[in-house]
Design a protein around this motif. Structure first.
Motif, PDB file in Angstrom:
ATOM      1  N   VAL A   1     107.568 107.699  50.243  1.00  0.00           N
ATOM      2  CA  VAL A   1     108.889 107.584  49.471  1.00  0.00           C
ATOM      3  C   VAL A   1     109.578 106.283  50.306  1.00  0.00           C
ATOM      4  CG1 VAL A   1     111.301 108.784  49.536  1.00  0.00           C
ATOM      5  CG2 VAL A   1     109.134 110.066  49.506  1.00  0.00           C
ATOM      6  N   MET A   2     109.434 106.231  51.523  1.00  0.00           N
ATOM      7  CA  MET A   2     110.195 105.337  52.232  1.00  0.00           C
ATOM      8  C   MET A   2     109.435 104.632  53.581  1.00  0.00           C
ATOM      9  SD  MET A   2     113.579 106.791  54.017  1.00  0.00           S
ATOM     10  CE  MET A   2     114.035 105.195  54.814  1.00  0.00           C
ATOM     11  N   GLY A   3     110.078 103.612  54.196  1.00  0.00           N
ATOM     12  CA  GLY A   3     109.277 102.853  55.467  1.00  0.00           C
ATOM     13  C   GLY A   3     109.441 103.849  56.754  1.00  0.00           C
ATOM     14  N   ASP A   4     110.554 104.524  56.731  1.00  0.00           N
ATOM     15  CA  ASP A   4     110.724 105.164  57.816  1.00  0.00           C
ATOM     16  C   ASP A   4     109.690 106.521  58.011  1.00  0.00           C
ATOM     17  OD1 ASP A   4     112.134 105.930  60.298  1.00  0.00           O
ATOM     18  OD2 ASP A   4     113.921 106.601  59.278  1.00  0.00           O
ATOM     19  N   ASP A   5     109.398 106.652  59.201  1.00  0.00           N
ATOM     20  CA  ASP A   5     108.366 107.747  59.449  1.00  0.00           C
ATOM     21  C   ASP A   5     109.008 109.138  59.399  1.00  0.00           C
ATOM     22  OD1 ASP A   5     109.399 107.064  61.804  1.00  0.00           O
ATOM     23  OD2 ASP A   5     107.667 107.448  62.786  1.00  0.00           O
ATOM     24  N   ARG A   6     109.522 109.547  58.437  1.00  0.00           N
ATOM     25  CA  ARG A   6     110.161 111.104  58.238  1.00  0.00           C
ATOM     26  C   ARG A   6     108.824 112.092  58.126  1.00  0.00           C
ATOM     27  NH1 ARG A   6     115.808 109.047  55.951  1.00  0.00           N
ATOM     28  NH2 ARG A   6     115.984 107.556  57.544  1.00  0.00           N
ATOM     29  N   ASN A   7     107.953 111.668  57.385  1.00  0.00           N
ATOM     30  CA  ASN A   7     106.931 112.628  57.250  1.00  0.00           C
ATOM     31  C   ASN A   7     105.674 112.282  57.264  1.00  0.00           C
ATOM     32  OD1 ASN A   7     105.748 115.002  56.515  1.00  0.00           O
ATOM     33  ND2 ASN A   7     105.649 114.845  54.180  1.00  0.00           N
ATOM     34  N   PRO A   8     105.330 111.400  58.381  1.00  0.00           N
ATOM     35  CA  PRO A   8     103.987 110.838  58.672  1.00  0.00           C
ATOM     36  C   PRO A   8     102.789 111.440  58.372  1.00  0.00           C
ATOM     37  CG  PRO A   8     105.039 111.262  60.743  1.00  0.00           C
ATOM     38  CD  PRO A   8     106.174 111.793  59.812  1.00  0.00           C
ATOM     39  N   THR A   9     101.926 110.855  57.479  1.00  0.00           N
ATOM     40  CA  THR A   9     100.729 111.689  57.030  1.00  0.00           C
ATOM     41  C   THR A   9      99.550 110.573  56.686  1.00  0.00           C
ATOM     42  OG1 THR A   9     102.259 113.309  55.623  1.00  0.00           O
ATOM     43  CG2 THR A   9      99.848 113.067  54.983  1.00  0.00           C
ATOM     44  N   LEU A  10      98.319 111.051  57.310  1.00  0.00           N
ATOM     45  CA  LEU A  10      97.394 110.407  57.165  1.00  0.00           C
ATOM     46  C   LEU A  10      96.538 110.807  55.887  1.00  0.00           C
ATOM     47  CD1 LEU A  10      95.606 109.651  60.891  1.00  0.00           C
ATOM     48  CD2 LEU A  10      96.353 108.038  59.243  1.00  0.00           C
ATOM     49  N   SER A  11      95.694 109.872  55.268  1.00  0.00           N
ATOM     50  CA  SER A  11      94.767 110.317  54.436  1.00  0.00           C
ATOM     51  C   SER A  11      93.576 109.420  54.301  1.00  0.00           C
ATOM     52  CB  SER A  11      95.536 110.247  53.116  1.00  0.00           C
ATOM     53  OG  SER A  11      94.530 110.719  52.189  1.00  0.00           O
TER      54      SER A  11
END
Ligand code: HEM
Lengths: 538, 323
Positions: A374-384
């Motif tokens: 969604v955006m550049g701020d790390d609000r819901n950081p996820t690795l894939s």
């Protein structure tokens, strides 16, 4: 280009008797070559060649500009690469052929201006030339009759011309005034060309003695200025590492302001890195807020903030349960929303080495089953990430290899159902890999800054050079060199009251083509003092 | 006013000035049709004499309807002036629509809008000095066309400038580059006319109304002589200063820089050509056209061929000048 004959720049000298025409002694040949090289025509051709030679470097990736991109291009074009390499097309601006053109241009320039300096010096002190015999043959010419006597016309004409900034020579015997102005045009031109030399010297100083290096520093850690700490380092050809200033810094904090609403929502601005630094190990510690466009100057070195991104903290345990890899891993942003790509190489993993490759989503959201960022701020950081087992190679320390996983000796890890095994993790989560390969956990997110450090000797010289060049060019383009002559003679129509015919003519040497306006103004000013014979009195 | 309102105002102003430019073009077309007459043989002799000042108008022609021609010509000029004023409003509103307020050249659309504005402004400023009346229909037609292209294909909503672009040097750099581009464009149009006229000196129609070759050459030279130092200032002084501040080195050989340099070298060659026997006139005019081509390529083409660069903040920006 059909008429680019080499021999039309200078008039051919008559061949000596006893020799076949066209036969030249060595000395003559050298002189001929020198004259060709320093002719205007050669300068013109060399300029065009220089423009042409600069083109390939804008289309083919350049090693000195973007080494990562160059390597990628080379792997995609294995057939062309050796040919291009031979033609030095990956380093156009330092190539032999590019250098040859500008060095020739340089020699031509020197050969052109040095002799002209002397010519200019003499011309500068010369009086205006005597009037041509037939003023009326000059393209710009007017004349009128006046009742005023010849002897008093000349002083008036001289005064008018002097007022307009001309250097004036009165010849009472011949009944002429010669006037010339715009002596400084040639000075401007010479200044411009000398300044081009200054710019090139300054530019060369930067290229030879300077350096430019980049390093990615994880926020919270530090850097000290020596060669081993750089990720990429481009030294000048005569650069000596002993010249590097012995400073060090630590990035304490990095702040970004995210645009929450309105236009540009989700974009970042106002990047500030809070730096603590020492100019040398002995000097006191200072602080500086490093921002884009606001470099930190330490001695003659400058430190620039040129990028930032995320470094997820990833831990990989191997099949034996030992930690094979752990730490903040630098992911490179792929777009403005900081969807980032990164690689983990757990070459210490046993019994099988492991490699991970994939994306980091700062603000992850699943929409219709598709992952989006969604955006550049790390609000819901996820690795894939995807996992590869096998020989991932030893990290050989070259900068780009950190971001590229060589999969040629590996096999992709798959789930029992045969699909590629995905490591999808949020902060604090871990996952066990199939086939007892080990496990991966995602511990947190840190940020990194890309810092560029450079030293550019000669930059003030270069700046002074371009400014002088501009000044000289303005003089050369806008100072109008002109010659004007006034001659008095017997009137065209004899009659009572008729006294003198005044002729005014001029030559424009600038190509601006506004001489008629100037002559009209001169004539008007002259007629104010030496009136035209009016209709009635003639 | 809110940002959205400013943006709407800007869009309306663009539409309005487009319409006015178009009306001006119509007025000029009517003027030219009123002037459509047989040029007298005098025009050829005129060019020979080589003594024509810049201020001298076109060759003598018998005007079919002098009154209508003068009226529509003046109408066209007035409409162009109004259109340019509203064009300025469109630009200012565009800048105010961003948050925070900024200069209106964040992307290709805005750059094109600014460029056409300066073409028109430069034209109006030099209208009298260089006696450019004959150039009016071409300039207005050019501006209208390019503006239409900008609105249809290049339009992009307002977005904030990225960090690297947020520098006073950028303002100076871009404004001078745009002004130079505008003057080079005008110079290129005149050089093209020169070449057409040189090919068929006796041609009737519009070409007959255009001044003689010598005047065209001088007008082209004066436009270029103005543009060249401005371009030097933009790409070789302010550009490097800004690049140094933002990216740590004042010259990076990145494609935009390379092409700005190529443009500069081509125009330096143009100036040399004018002083070289055998290159005066026609060949110099061709160089001027090559110069415009390099400008355009740098503005549009390079975005497709570019080997883009590493320049972190500046590179990944959607709203950078480079588009
Ligand atoms: C690095 C190479 C060169 C560059 C970038 C360059 C650039 C320029 C520029 C921009 C001008 C126009 C501005 C002015 O009149 O001062 C100019 C004019 C001139 N250049 Fe060069 N030049 C170069 C080499 C040379 C050489 C080698 C010669 C000698 C053959 C030369 C002779 C001249 C002359 C005589 C003029 C005046 C032309 C006129 O009267 O309009 N230049 N040069």
């Amino acid at each position: 280009m059909a008429d680019l004959r080499l021999d039309d720049a200078t008039p051919e000298e008559a061949p000596e008797p006893g020799r076949r025409p066209g036969e030249l002694t060595v000395l003559e040949a050298l002189r001929w070559a020198w004259r060709q090289l320093t002719s205007m025509r050669t300068a013109l051709i060399l300029l065009l060649l220089l423009a042409l030679a600069a083109v390939p470097g804008s289309v083919i990736p350049q090693r000195g500009v973007d080494s990562l991109k160059t390597v990628r291009w080379q792997t995609q074009h294995p057939d062309l690469t050796p040919i291009y390499e031979k033609l030095q097309l990956f380093s156009v601006y330092t190539s032999v052929w590019f250098s040859a053109i500008y060095i020739l241009l340089l020699i031509s320039l020197i050969g052109c201006i040095v002799p002209r300096l002397a010519v200019y010096w003499r011309a500068m002190r010369k009086q205006p030339p005597p009037a041509p015999r037939h003023l009326d043959r000059l393209p710009d010419h007017t004349s009128y009759d006046t009742t005023v006597g010849a002897s008093s016309v000349l002083p008036s004409a001289a005064a008018v011309l002097r007022d307009r900034g001309y250097r004036v020579l009165v010849d009472d015997e011949a009944g002429t005034v010669s006037a010339e102005r715009g002596y400084l045009r040639e000075a401007g031109n010479l200044l411009f060309h000398v300044a081009v030399l200054i710019v090139l010297v300054g530019f060369a100083m930067g290229g030879l003695f300077g350096y430019k290096g980049g390093v990615i520093v994880v926020v919270g850690s530090g850097f000290s200025n020596n060669l081993t700490q750089y990720d990429d380092f481009v030294p000048g050809s005569l650069f000596n590492p002993d010249w590097m200033e012995d400073f060090s810094f630590t990035i304490d904090r990095f702040d970004v302001e995210w645009i929450e609403s309105g236009r540009g929502k989700g974009l970042a601005r106002k990047f500030v890195s809070a730096l603590r630094y020492r100019e040398s190990p002995e000097s006191p510690e200072r602080t500086y807020d490093l921002r884009v466009n606001h470099p930190l100057t330490i001695g003659r070195t400058e430190v620039f903030l040129i990028g930032h991104g995320y470094a997820p903290v990833i831990t990989v345990r191997d099949g034996n349960g030992d930690i094979a890899y752990s730490g903040p891993t630098i992911f490179l942003p792929e777009d403005l929303n900081f969807l980032s790509f990164g690689v983990v190489k757990a070459s210490a993993a046993a019994p099988t080495q492991l490699g991970l490759e994939g994306f980091f989503y700062p603000t992850y959201l699943k929409v219709d089953g598709n992952p989006i960022n969604v955006m550049g701020d790390d609000r819901n950081p996820t690795l894939s990430m995807l996992v590869y087992a096998g020989d991932v190679g030893l990290d050989d320390g070259s900068p780009q290899s950190v971001f590229v996983l060589d999969k040629s000796e590996t096999e992709q890890v798959r789930s029992p159902d045969g699909k590629p095994f995905r490591v999808d993790l949020q902060v604090g989560q871990g996952i066990t890999l199939p086939d007892r390969l080990g496990s991966v956990s995602f511990e947190g997110v840190e940020t990194w800054n890309k810092v560029q450090i450079s030293r550019t000797p000669g930059k003030w010289l270069t700046l002074a050079g371009v400014v002088l060049a501009l000044v000289g060019m303005l003089g050369s383009l806008f100072i109008r060199p002109r010659r004007v002559w006034v001659r008095v003679g017997p009137p065209t129509e004899q009659g009572p009251g008729a006294g003198t015919m005044v002729e005014v003519a001029g030559l424009d040497r600038s190509g601006n083509g506004d001489l008629p306006t100037e002559l009209a103004a001169i004539e008007a000013a002259l007629q104010a003092q030496v009136p035209r014979v009016s209709e009635e009195s003639s | 006013m809110s940002d959205t309102q400013w943006e709407a105002l800007s869009n309306q102003a663009v539409a309005a000035c487009g319409a006015l430019y178009f009306l001006a073009l119509l007025a000029y077309l009517v003027q030219w049709s009123a002037l459509r007459t047989v040029p007298q043989a005098a025009s050829a002799a005129h060019a020979e004499a080589g003594s024509v000042a810049v201020a001298t108008g076109p060759a003598k022609t018998v005007v079919a309807d002098p009154h209508r021609a003068a009226l529509t010509g003046r109408l066209g000029l007035v409409l162009t002036i109004f259109a340019t004023a509203i064009h300025a409003v469109a630009l200012v509103a565009r800048g105010l629509a961003a948050d925070p307020d900024r200069v209106p050249w964040g992307n290709m659309y805005e750059f094109t809008l600014s460029g056409t504005f300066f073409v028109s402004l430069t034209f109006l400023i030099s209208y009298r000095r260089l006696a450019l009346e004959w150039l009016s229909p071409l300039v207005v037609g050019f501006v209208v066309t390019v503006q239409m292209v900008a609105v249809i294909w290049l339009y992009a909503p307002v977005s904030p400038l990225t960090e690297a672009l947020n520098s006073p040097w950028l303002v100076i750099h871009v404004v001078s580059a745009v002004i130079a581009t505008a003057a080079f464009t005008l110079g290129g149009i005149v050089s093209a006319l020169y070449l057409f006229k040189a090919r068929s000196p006796e041609a009737g129609g519009y070409l007959a109304r255009v001044p003689d070759l010598r005047t065209l050459d001088v007008v082209a030279y004066r436009l270029h002589a103005f543009a060249f130092p401005v371009w030097t200032f933009a790409v070789l002084i302010t550009g490097p200063i800004w690049a140094h501040q933002a990216w740590s080195s004042y010259w990076n050989w990145d494609p935009k820089e390379v092409w700005a340099f190529i443009t500069w070298v081509v125009y330096a060659a143009y100036l040399h050509a004018r002083a070289t026997a055998g290159w005066k006139g026609r060949k110099a005019a061709y160089l001027a056209l090559i110069g415009v081509a390099t400008l355009l390529f740098n503005f549009i083409g390079i975005n497709y061929f570019s080997t883009s660069t590493q320049h972190g903040y500046a590179n990944s920006a959607p709203s950078q000048v480079d588009g």
